[in-house]
Design a protein around this motif. Structure first.
Motif, PDB file in Angstrom:
ATOM      1  N   VAL A 292       0.943  -1.220   0.149  1.00 29.46           N
ATOM      2  CA  VAL A 292       0.115   0.118  -0.233  1.00 29.46           C
ATOM      3  C   VAL A 292       0.920   1.298  -0.132  1.00 29.46           C
ATOM      4  CG1 VAL A 292      -1.839   1.033   1.293  1.00 29.46           C
ATOM      5  CG2 VAL A 292      -2.047  -1.188   1.133  1.00 29.46           C
ATOM      6  N   VAL A 293       0.992   2.286  -0.955  1.00 29.15           N
ATOM      7  CA  VAL A 293       1.161   2.967  -0.975  1.00 29.15           C
ATOM      8  C   VAL A 293       0.662   4.776  -0.171  1.00 29.15           C
ATOM      9  CG1 VAL A 293       2.853   4.964  -2.767  1.00 29.15           C
ATOM     10  CG2 VAL A 293       2.881   2.188  -2.697  1.00 29.15           C
TER      11      VAL A 293
ATOM     12  N   ARG B 268       4.706   9.024  -6.733  1.00 27.57           N
ATOM     13  CA  ARG B 268       4.392   8.117  -7.846  1.00 27.57           C
ATOM     14  C   ARG B 268       5.181   7.760  -8.360  1.00 27.57           C
ATOM     15  NH1 ARG B 268       3.448  12.287 -12.476  1.00 27.57           N
ATOM     16  NH2 ARG B 268       5.627  12.420 -12.412  1.00 27.57           N
ATOM     17  N   PRO B 269       6.993   7.759  -8.785  1.00 31.42           N
ATOM     18  CA  PRO B 269       8.008   6.515  -8.603  1.00 31.42           C
ATOM     19  C   PRO B 269       7.447   5.668  -8.246  1.00 31.42           C
ATOM     20  CG  PRO B 269       8.802   8.979  -8.346  1.00 31.42           C
ATOM     21  CD  PRO B 269       7.234   9.486  -8.383  1.00 31.42           C
ATOM     22  N   VAL B 270       7.603   5.904  -6.835  1.00 28.89           N
ATOM     23  CA  VAL B 270       7.917   4.444  -5.637  1.00 28.89           C
ATOM     24  C   VAL B 270       6.937   3.747  -6.189  1.00 28.89           C
ATOM     25  CG1 VAL B 270       7.479   3.456  -3.478  1.00 28.89           C
ATOM     26  CG2 VAL B 270       8.933   6.339  -3.901  1.00 28.89           C
TER      27      VAL B 270
ATOM     28  N   VAL C  32       3.902  -1.001  -8.709  1.00 22.97           N
ATOM     29  CA  VAL C  32       3.267  -1.709  -9.931  1.00 22.97           C
ATOM     30  C   VAL C  32       4.576  -2.854 -11.387  1.00 22.97           C
ATOM     31  CG1 VAL C  32       1.330  -1.076 -11.847  1.00 22.97           C
ATOM     32  CG2 VAL C  32       1.558  -0.423  -9.475  1.00 22.97           C
ATOM     33  N   GLU C  33       5.274  -2.479 -11.633  1.00 19.76           N
ATOM     34  CA  GLU C  33       5.808  -2.401 -12.871  1.00 19.76           C
ATOM     35  C   GLU C  33       6.499  -3.366 -12.078  1.00 19.76           C
ATOM     36  OE1 GLU C  33       7.795   0.967 -14.891  1.00 19.76           O
ATOM     37  OE2 GLU C  33       5.923   1.429 -14.921  1.00 19.76           O
ATOM     38  N   GLY C  34       7.134  -3.116 -11.105  1.00 20.55           N
ATOM     39  CA  GLY C  34       8.452  -4.833 -10.867  1.00 20.55           C
ATOM     40  C   GLY C  34       6.929  -5.847 -10.454  1.00 20.55           C
ATOM     41  N   ILE C  35       6.241  -6.115  -9.721  1.00 19.37           N
ATOM     42  CA  ILE C  35       5.761  -7.195  -9.338  1.00 19.37           C
ATOM     43  C   ILE C  35       5.170  -7.400 -10.159  1.00 19.37           C
ATOM     44  CG2 ILE C  35       3.182  -7.923  -9.083  1.00 19.37           C
ATOM     45  CD1 ILE C  35       5.894  -6.976  -6.260  1.00 19.37           C
ATOM     46  N   SER C  36       4.348  -6.621 -11.928  1.00 15.60           N
ATOM     47  CA  SER C  36       4.498  -7.399 -13.141  1.00 15.60           C
ATOM     48  C   SER C  36       5.278  -7.968 -14.100  1.00 15.60           C
ATOM     49  CB  SER C  36       3.683  -6.104 -14.317  1.00 15.60           C
ATOM     50  OG  SER C  36       4.009  -6.162 -15.720  1.00 15.60           O
ATOM     51  N   ASN C  37       6.729  -7.289 -13.492  1.00 12.63           N
ATOM     52  CA  ASN C  37       7.933  -7.700 -14.717  1.00 12.63           C
ATOM     53  C   ASN C  37       8.306  -9.753 -14.008  1.00 12.63           C
ATOM     54  OD1 ASN C  37       7.984  -4.957 -15.779  1.00 12.63           O
ATOM     55  ND2 ASN C  37       9.403  -4.662 -15.508  1.00 12.63           N
ATOM     56  N   GLU C  38       7.736  -9.415 -12.660  1.00 20.74           N
ATOM     57  CA  GLU C  38       8.227 -10.099 -12.011  1.00 20.74           C
ATOM     58  C   GLU C  38       7.483 -11.732 -12.309  1.00 20.74           C
ATOM     59  OE1 GLU C  38      11.813 -11.159 -10.126  1.00 20.74           O
ATOM     60  OE2 GLU C  38      12.378  -9.083 -10.588  1.00 20.74           O
TER      61      GLU C  38
ATOM     62  N   THR D 256      12.413   5.423  -2.310  1.00 24.11           N
ATOM     63  CA  THR D 256      12.370   5.967  -3.388  1.00 24.11           C
ATOM     64  C   THR D 256      11.789   4.950  -4.098  1.00 24.11           C
ATOM     65  OG1 THR D 256      15.228   5.016  -3.646  1.00 24.11           O
ATOM     66  CG2 THR D 256      14.160   6.995  -2.562  1.00 24.11           C
ATOM     67  N   ALA D 257      12.754   5.286  -5.901  1.00 24.99           N
ATOM     68  CA  ALA D 257      11.715   3.749  -6.711  1.00 24.99           C
ATOM     69  C   ALA D 257      13.116   2.948  -6.759  1.00 24.99           C
ATOM     70  CB  ALA D 257      11.737   3.978  -8.637  1.00 24.99           C
ATOM     71  N   ASP D 258      14.044   3.286  -6.109  1.00 23.00           N
ATOM     72  CA  ASP D 258      15.105   2.361  -6.214  1.00 23.00           C
ATOM     73  C   ASP D 258      15.213   1.152  -5.264  1.00 23.00           C
ATOM     74  OD1 ASP D 258      16.517   2.814  -8.545  1.00 23.00           O
ATOM     75  OD2 ASP D 258      18.005   4.019  -7.589  1.00 23.00           O
ATOM     76  N   LYS D 259      14.415   1.763  -3.759  1.00 23.42           N
ATOM     77  CA  LYS D 259      14.788   1.197  -3.015  1.00 23.42           C
ATOM     78  C   LYS D 259      12.928   0.424  -2.766  1.00 23.42           C
ATOM     79  CE  LYS D 259      15.776   4.764   0.470  1.00 23.42           C
ATOM     80  NZ  LYS D 259      15.193   5.527   1.733  1.00 23.42           N
ATOM     81  N   ALA D 260      11.984   0.736  -3.497  1.00 18.34           N
ATOM     82  CA  ALA D 260      11.081  -0.735  -4.102  1.00 18.34           C
ATOM     83  C   ALA D 260      11.496  -1.575  -4.946  1.00 18.34           C
ATOM     84  CB  ALA D 260       9.994   0.350  -4.408  1.00 18.34           C
ATOM     85  N   LYS D 261      12.833  -1.447  -5.162  1.00 14.19           N
ATOM     86  CA  LYS D 261      12.884  -2.867  -6.154  1.00 14.19           C
ATOM     87  C   LYS D 261      14.065  -3.162  -6.363  1.00 14.19           C
ATOM     88  CE  LYS D 261      13.796  -0.326 -10.849  1.00 14.19           C
ATOM     89  NZ  LYS D 261      15.234   0.823 -10.893  1.00 14.19           N
TER      90      LYS D 261
END
Lengths: 184, 123
Positions: free
Chosen positions: B30-31, B43-45, B50-56, B95-100
């Motif tokens: 939850v963001v 927003r980037p987080v 969203v993209e990371g979960i989908s790509n994985e 951040t987006a990197d921490k999210a990954k």
């Protein structure tokens, strides 16, 4: 905030929280001005709420005592020689309720911010509220981008949400393509 | 140019998949997306999750959703991870990197990244 797209995201979130089913977002850049309009069919505001709207110490939320969304937007608009106008009809007044916000910015003013990642904003809104019918238009120098969630839902049918990652990825490309029409 | 025909093709491809999908997922990310979150870079987080979960390919058991302000604006972007039968994890200043990294180590690996949690801020 350093991008207009973040202001747009923040302001449209107000329409989402107002329980709107249809939200029209338009950004028109023409001559001196950038005009940003949001029109929703949410619960609307009472006259009392509308009066306090630009007061940073007014909010309907319970988690904190300040509400900076509209004050931020008004500050940016006024800094660039523009203005914010809001009309609203509360659900207790009429069945035809909702809110319309029109913000005008001097788009060449030194204090204006870049438009930023509008595609990211639209994707974020749809991801968070796939059931809302967003209609989006952004007309600027050399592009006229349009997205109508009703059209997409008509193609996808009932079973598939707009928030499905595959669908969001398609929407992202669909918007990006329209933003750079020369890159066909 | 992307066309609506392509969207139709996505629909046809997905129809079988969606019908197999069970429940709404064991993990919920939850963001916070109120003014405080957005201004701090949520927003980037969100999009990274969203993209990371989908790509994985984790979409079947991980759900990414948005929420409003939870009252700790100075620590935004805030991300909460809810797992079945486990305590909630609250990540702050994301951040987006921490999210990954969180997807890799926590969502896939099962171990929360403790240095990004609210516990590490000595609140």
């Amino acid at each position: 905030m350093d991008e207009l797209s973040l202001y747009v995201l923040d302001i449209v979130m107000n329409s989402v929280r107002a329980g709107a089913e249809h939200i029209e977002i338009s950004i028109i850049e023409e001559g001196e001005w950038l005009t940003f309009t949001v029109k929703d069919d949410g619960c609307g505001m009472t006259e009392e709420q509308l009066k306090k709207l630009s007061d940073p110490f007014f909010t309907t939320r319970k988690t904190r005592k300040v509400g900076l969304g509209v004050p931020f937007l008004r500050m940016l608009a006024e800094m660039t020689g523009g203005s914010v106008e809001i009309k609203s009809v509360h659900e207790s007044v009429s069945g035809d309720h909702g809110t319309e916000l029109v913000a005008r910015f001097g788009r060449h003013h030194i204090d204006f911010v870049p438009t930023g990642d509008m595609t990211g904003t639209v994707i974020t809104l749809i991801q968070g509220s796939p059931d809302i019918d967003f209609v989006y238009r952004h007309k600027g120098d050399g592009f006229d981008v349009r997205l109508d969630c009703n059209e997409l839902k008509a193609v996808l049918g009932d079973g598939i949400s707009l928030a499905e990652p595959e669908v969001l990825a398609w929407i992202r490309e669909y918007l990006n393509d329209q933003y750079s029409p020369s890159g066909e | 140019m992307k066309s609506l025909e392509e969207l139709m093709a996505i629909k046809n491809k997905m129809q079988d998949k969606v019908s197999v999908r069970t429940g709404s997922g064991d993990i919920r990310i939850v963001v916070g997306m109120a003014t405080c979150g957005i201004a701090a870079g949520a927003r980037p987080v969100l999009n990274a999750f969203v993209e990371g979960i989908s790509n994985e390919g984790l979409g079947d058991h991980v759900q990414v959703t948005q929420t409003g302000c939870i009252g700790i604006c100075q620590y935004e972007p805030v991300v909460e991870v809810y797992e079945k039968d486990k305590e909630k994890t609250t990540y702050v200043k994301m951040t987006a990197d921490k999210a990954k990294e969180v997807i890799e180590k926590h969502i896939k690996g099962g171990k929360p990244v403790s240095e990004y949690t609210i516990g590490a801020t000595h609140l």
